[in-house]
Design a protein around this motif. Sequence first.
Motif, short mmCIF file in Angstrom:
data_model
loop_
_atom_site.label_atom_id
_atom_site.label_comp_id
_atom_site.label_asym_id
_atom_site.label_seq_id
_atom_site.Cartn_x
_atom_site.Cartn_y
_atom_site.Cartn_z
N TYR A 66 0.61 -1.24 0.21
CA TYR A 66 -0.06 0.11 -0.06
C TYR A 66 0.67 1.17 0.02
O TYR A 66 0.75 2.21 -0.81
CB TYR A 66 -1.01 0.02 1.27
CG TYR A 66 -1.73 1.40 1.50
CD1 TYR A 66 -2.95 1.52 0.47
CD2 TYR A 66 -1.51 2.31 2.02
CE1 TYR A 66 -3.97 2.64 0.34
CE2 TYR A 66 -2.17 3.29 2.24
CZ TYR A 66 -3.31 3.53 1.33
OH TYR A 66 -4.28 4.60 1.36
N VAL A 67 1.79 1.20 0.85
CA VAL A 67 2.96 2.30 0.96
C VAL A 67 3.55 2.55 -0.55
O VAL A 67 3.55 3.80 -0.74
CB VAL A 67 4.09 2.08 1.99
CG1 VAL A 67 5.04 3.13 1.79
CG2 VAL A 67 3.32 2.24 3.26
N GLU A 82 1.54 7.18 7.23
CA GLU A 82 2.48 6.12 7.96
C GLU A 82 1.82 5.92 9.25
O GLU A 82 1.89 4.78 9.70
CB GLU A 82 3.67 6.88 8.06
CG GLU A 82 4.55 6.88 6.79
CD GLU A 82 5.97 7.22 6.75
OE1 GLU A 82 6.39 7.52 8.08
OE2 GLU A 82 6.63 7.18 5.76
N GLU A 83 1.31 7.03 9.89
CA GLU A 83 0.76 6.82 11.43
C GLU A 83 -0.26 5.81 11.36
O GLU A 83 -0.34 4.89 12.26
CB GLU A 83 0.37 7.98 11.98
CG GLU A 83 1.50 9.03 12.68
CD GLU A 83 2.40 8.22 13.53
OE1 GLU A 83 1.88 7.77 14.58
OE2 GLU A 83 3.69 8.00 13.32
N ARG A 89 -1.55 -1.62 12.06
CA ARG A 89 -0.78 -2.96 12.37
C ARG A 89 -0.67 -3.25 13.86
O ARG A 89 -0.86 -4.46 14.21
CB ARG A 89 0.67 -2.74 11.75
CG ARG A 89 1.78 -3.96 12.01
CD ARG A 89 2.98 -3.65 11.89
NE ARG A 89 4.00 -4.77 11.72
CZ ARG A 89 4.32 -5.34 12.95
NH1 ARG A 89 4.24 -4.61 14.29
NH2 ARG A 89 5.30 -6.24 12.75
N CYS A 90 -0.58 -2.21 14.69
CA CYS A 90 -0.39 -2.25 16.07
C CYS A 90 -2.17 -2.89 16.61
O CYS A 90 -2.16 -3.88 17.29
CB CYS A 90 -0.35 -1.12 16.94
SG CYS A 90 -0.25 -1.03 18.41
N ASN A 155 -8.60 7.66 4.58
CA ASN A 155 -7.25 6.90 4.43
C ASN A 155 -7.70 5.23 4.71
O ASN A 155 -7.29 4.56 3.89
CB ASN A 155 -6.27 6.98 5.65
CG ASN A 155 -5.65 8.24 4.98
OD1 ASN A 155 -4.84 8.40 3.89
ND2 ASN A 155 -5.69 9.39 5.81
N LEU A 156 -8.73 5.03 5.47
CA LEU A 156 -9.16 3.69 5.72
C LEU A 156 -9.95 3.31 4.55
O LEU A 156 -9.96 1.98 4.16
CB LEU A 156 -10.08 3.63 6.96
CG LEU A 156 -9.32 3.63 8.33
CD1 LEU A 156 -10.36 3.74 9.49
CD2 LEU A 156 -8.09 2.56 8.40
#
Length: 186
Positions: A66-67, A82-83, A89-90, A155-156
């Motif tokens: 995705y990045v 990025e955040e 992920r967290c 973003n989601l």
Amino acid sequence: CPRGRKRKQDSVDTEKNVVPSDNLLSFHIPPALRRQLIDDYEFVTQMHKLVQLPRSPNVDDILKKYVDTQIKKHGRVTDSVEEILKGLRCYFDKALPVMLLYNNERKQYEETVTADVSPSNVYGAEHLLRLFVKLPELLIHVNMAEETLKELQDNLADILRFLRKKQSLFFVSAYKAVEEMEKKED
């Protein structure tokens, strides 16, 4: 999402421009991905089949891809993206054992995810998609500025579109019967 919830947004205290995200986080899961979720549910709970682990691509790989697409499209990745990806992920690693597994996947989890391995290195798009369903309830108590909430939603939604575009690459087409997986281990 229940229909009545959206109206709350109209009466939000805009003076401070900070809203409790009391389920204001909402994004559209594309129909093809909703079908994917239903198929996933049926394979695992009714047909007693599982996704073979470790998955390739795993959640980390998917987020990296995705990045890469963001860099190709915009020449860079914003700090906020990025955040969001770090947070995603967290949340995935923490939420997977608690709320993203069906009961008959727990044994597989215990056998596969050890102390030095994070779930995002083992699991793939199937379980990541389940996280998107749970995100509104996970973020319900997070207070954030309205524009931050909007950016997060956008973003989601973009990540979901990315998953939809790459659906045939990221999602397994066949689940394995539990017995088949146990035979392989012997």
